[in-house]
Motif scaffolding. Sequence first.
Motif, mmCIF file in Angstrom:
data_model
loop_
_atom_site.group_PDB
_atom_site.id
_atom_site.type_symbol
_atom_site.label_atom_id
_atom_site.label_comp_id
_atom_site.label_asym_id
_atom_site.label_seq_id
_atom_site.Cartn_x
_atom_site.Cartn_y
_atom_site.Cartn_z
ATOM 1 N N ALA A 129 5.314 16.162 -27.566
ATOM 2 C CA ALA A 129 6.582 15.946 -26.855
ATOM 3 C C ALA A 129 7.770 16.341 -27.719
ATOM 4 O O ALA A 129 8.021 15.743 -28.755
ATOM 5 N N CYS A 130 8.504 17.353 -27.274
ATOM 6 C CA CYS A 130 9.704 17.790 -27.986
ATOM 7 C C CYS A 130 10.898 17.666 -27.044
ATOM 8 O O CYS A 130 10.740 17.473 -25.837
ATOM 9 N N MET A 131 12.098 17.802 -27.568
ATOM 10 C CA MET A 131 13.297 17.634 -26.747
ATOM 11 C C MET A 131 13.447 18.724 -25.697
ATOM 12 O O MET A 131 14.116 18.534 -24.686
ATOM 13 N N HIS A 132 12.801 19.879 -25.922
ATOM 14 C CA HIS A 132 12.867 20.959 -24.937
ATOM 15 C C HIS A 132 12.249 20.533 -23.607
ATOM 16 O O HIS A 132 12.563 21.096 -22.555
ATOM 17 N N ARG A 190 19.041 22.965 -26.291
ATOM 18 C CA ARG A 190 19.697 22.213 -27.359
ATOM 19 C C ARG A 190 20.829 23.020 -27.988
ATOM 20 O O ARG A 190 21.919 22.500 -28.254
ATOM 21 N N GLY A 191 20.580 24.286 -28.232
ATOM 22 C CA GLY A 191 21.614 25.131 -28.830
ATOM 23 C C GLY A 191 22.831 25.258 -27.943
ATOM 24 O O GLY A 191 23.971 25.306 -28.431
ATOM 25 N N GLU A 192 22.614 25.298 -26.637
ATOM 26 C CA GLU A 192 23.726 25.382 -25.690
ATOM 27 C C GLU A 192 24.537 24.093 -25.699
ATOM 28 O O GLU A 192 25.771 24.117 -25.695
ATOM 29 N N LEU A 193 23.834 22.964 -25.704
ATOM 30 C CA LEU A 193 24.519 21.668 -25.724
ATOM 31 C C LEU A 193 25.355 21.516 -26.994
ATOM 32 O O LEU A 193 26.493 21.049 -26.949
ATOM 33 N N GLU A 194 24.786 21.920 -28.105
ATOM 34 C CA GLU A 194 25.478 21.767 -29.389
ATOM 35 C C GLU A 194 26.632 22.743 -29.558
ATOM 36 O O GLU A 194 27.480 22.562 -30.437
ATOM 37 N N SER A 195 26.698 23.764 -28.698
ATOM 38 C CA SER A 195 27.787 24.741 -28.800
ATOM 39 C C SER A 195 28.979 24.390 -27.919
ATOM 40 O O SER A 195 30.033 25.035 -28.008
ATOM 41 N N LEU A 196 28.832 23.381 -27.049
ATOM 42 C CA LEU A 196 29.891 23.052 -26.100
ATOM 43 C C LEU A 196 31.192 22.697 -26.811
ATOM 44 O O LEU A 196 31.232 21.813 -27.658
ATOM 45 N N ASP A 197 32.265 23.379 -26.429
ATOM 46 C CA ASP A 197 33.591 23.120 -26.978
ATOM 47 C C ASP A 197 34.246 22.016 -26.162
ATOM 48 O O ASP A 197 34.407 22.130 -24.942
ATOM 49 N N ILE A 198 34.636 20.964 -26.819
ATOM 50 C CA ILE A 198 35.163 19.784 -26.129
ATOM 51 C C ILE A 198 36.460 20.065 -25.373
ATOM 52 O O ILE A 198 36.805 19.389 -24.415
ATOM 53 N N ASN A 199 37.187 21.106 -25.782
ATOM 54 C CA ASN A 199 38.472 21.416 -25.139
ATOM 55 C C ASN A 199 38.326 22.298 -23.912
ATOM 56 O O ASN A 199 39.277 22.460 -23.146
ATOM 57 N N HIS A 200 37.154 22.891 -23.699
ATOM 58 C CA HIS A 200 37.008 23.839 -22.606
ATOM 59 C C HIS A 200 35.814 23.592 -21.702
ATOM 60 O O HIS A 200 35.693 24.232 -20.667
ATOM 61 N N LEU A 245 31.473 19.045 -28.669
ATOM 62 C CA LEU A 245 31.169 17.783 -27.982
ATOM 63 C C LEU A 245 30.191 16.961 -28.814
ATOM 64 O O LEU A 245 30.309 15.739 -28.892
ATOM 65 N N PHE A 246 29.239 17.650 -29.454
ATOM 66 C CA PHE A 246 28.295 16.982 -30.348
ATOM 67 C C PHE A 246 28.438 17.601 -31.739
ATOM 68 O O PHE A 246 28.330 18.818 -31.898
ATOM 69 N N THR A 247 28.696 16.759 -32.722
ATOM 70 C CA THR A 247 29.146 17.246 -34.027
ATOM 71 C C THR A 247 28.101 17.211 -35.142
ATOM 72 O O THR A 247 28.341 17.754 -36.218
ATOM 73 N N LYS A 248 26.967 16.563 -34.887
ATOM 74 C CA LYS A 248 25.952 16.473 -35.935
ATOM 75 C C LYS A 248 25.196 17.798 -36.069
ATOM 76 O O LYS A 248 25.184 18.623 -35.159
ATOM 77 N N LYS A 249 24.531 17.981 -37.215
ATOM 78 C CA LYS A 249 23.674 19.142 -37.393
ATOM 79 C C LYS A 249 22.434 18.999 -36.512
ATOM 80 O O LYS A 249 21.975 17.901 -36.220
ATOM 81 N N SER A 250 21.878 20.139 -36.110
ATOM 82 C CA SER A 250 20.705 20.135 -35.247
ATOM 83 C C SER A 250 19.546 19.357 -35.876
ATOM 84 O O SER A 250 18.801 18.656 -35.183
ATOM 85 N N SER A 251 19.414 19.446 -37.182
ATOM 86 C CA SER A 251 18.331 18.748 -37.885
ATOM 87 C C SER A 251 18.487 17.234 -37.784
ATOM 88 O O SER A 251 17.500 16.492 -37.810
ATOM 89 N N TRP A 252 19.725 16.756 -37.676
ATOM 90 C CA TRP A 252 19.974 15.316 -37.543
ATOM 91 C C TRP A 252 19.377 14.805 -36.228
ATOM 92 O O TRP A 252 18.683 13.778 -36.200
#
Length: 300
Positions: free
Chosen positions: A259-262, A157-167, A234-241
């Motif tokens: 069941a968790c997202m992991h 999840r942390g990797e997905l949320e860190s993705l830079d949309i320009n690169h 790429l994903f702009t919401k907070k992780s808690s959202w």
Amino acid sequence: YGSLDHKRMTNETRAHWTLQQAYEKQVEQTWSGLASEKTVALYWKIIAEHFGATASFSEIGIDEIEEFVSILKNERNIAGSTINRYMSCLSSVWKCAHERGKAPARPSPWPKQRETKGRHYHFSLEEEREIFKACTVMGNQEMTDYIIMLADTGFRRGELESLDINHCVREGVVTLRNGLGETKNGAGRSMPLSVRAKEVVDRRLKAAKEEEQAARDWAKLHKLPFTGAGTTKLFTKKSSWYRSKWDRIKALAELPEAACMHIFRHTFATRMAMTGKVTIYDIKEALGHKSLEATQIYAH
């Protein structure tokens, strides 16, 4: 009257689909283009070999199903969790035919094997389907996109949320960059996108560009310098959202409490292994693990 009843019953039987016809319809309606399509085909190959691709559902009762489960368990030495995936595949195909009046209702209760719950558990195809149904009920495209990317890339999840949309995306490949805090272990890696994951990225890139252009136009209209359109993620919401929305999805889809997202990461690895075309080392690279021991926990 007897002959008319017999004729009506014969016509009804002829109207029923074979197992293969129902499978092909289910692929067309649900599985085509998904990362799970190849995994489903592997399950179905064994199912069709056992029951017969041209058999009708009316020929299969609870005794025949329990015999199939017994063969998977005792002759093929298949784990309970994987047997449940076979049964989920057959259930989905049966349901597809029944909903269209092409098969009787499936037997009940439906066999289910005991399996380990928790972080080493992985989602069945039926569970994934229910997860996306829940997203539809919620009317939440943001969460749908987020789950598709988790399921089809194996990213944390942390990797997905860190993705830079320009690169992050070039020619259908999404990349986590080395040394920029985008990966857990600091090493970069790339992952080809599935059809549905590419659709997510393309849509979000388009929306980001439109947002940036609107910001530029506003700045120009008011004769102000353009300082950027805001976030480049790429994903702009907070992780808690995302976590709060997942709790709602879990309830709607009636998933186990553990069941968790992991678990999407475990599911990705398990489906890679199920293809039979990759080695444990390929899975290790895809998951970004430093040790093979860590990968063996995932690829069960």
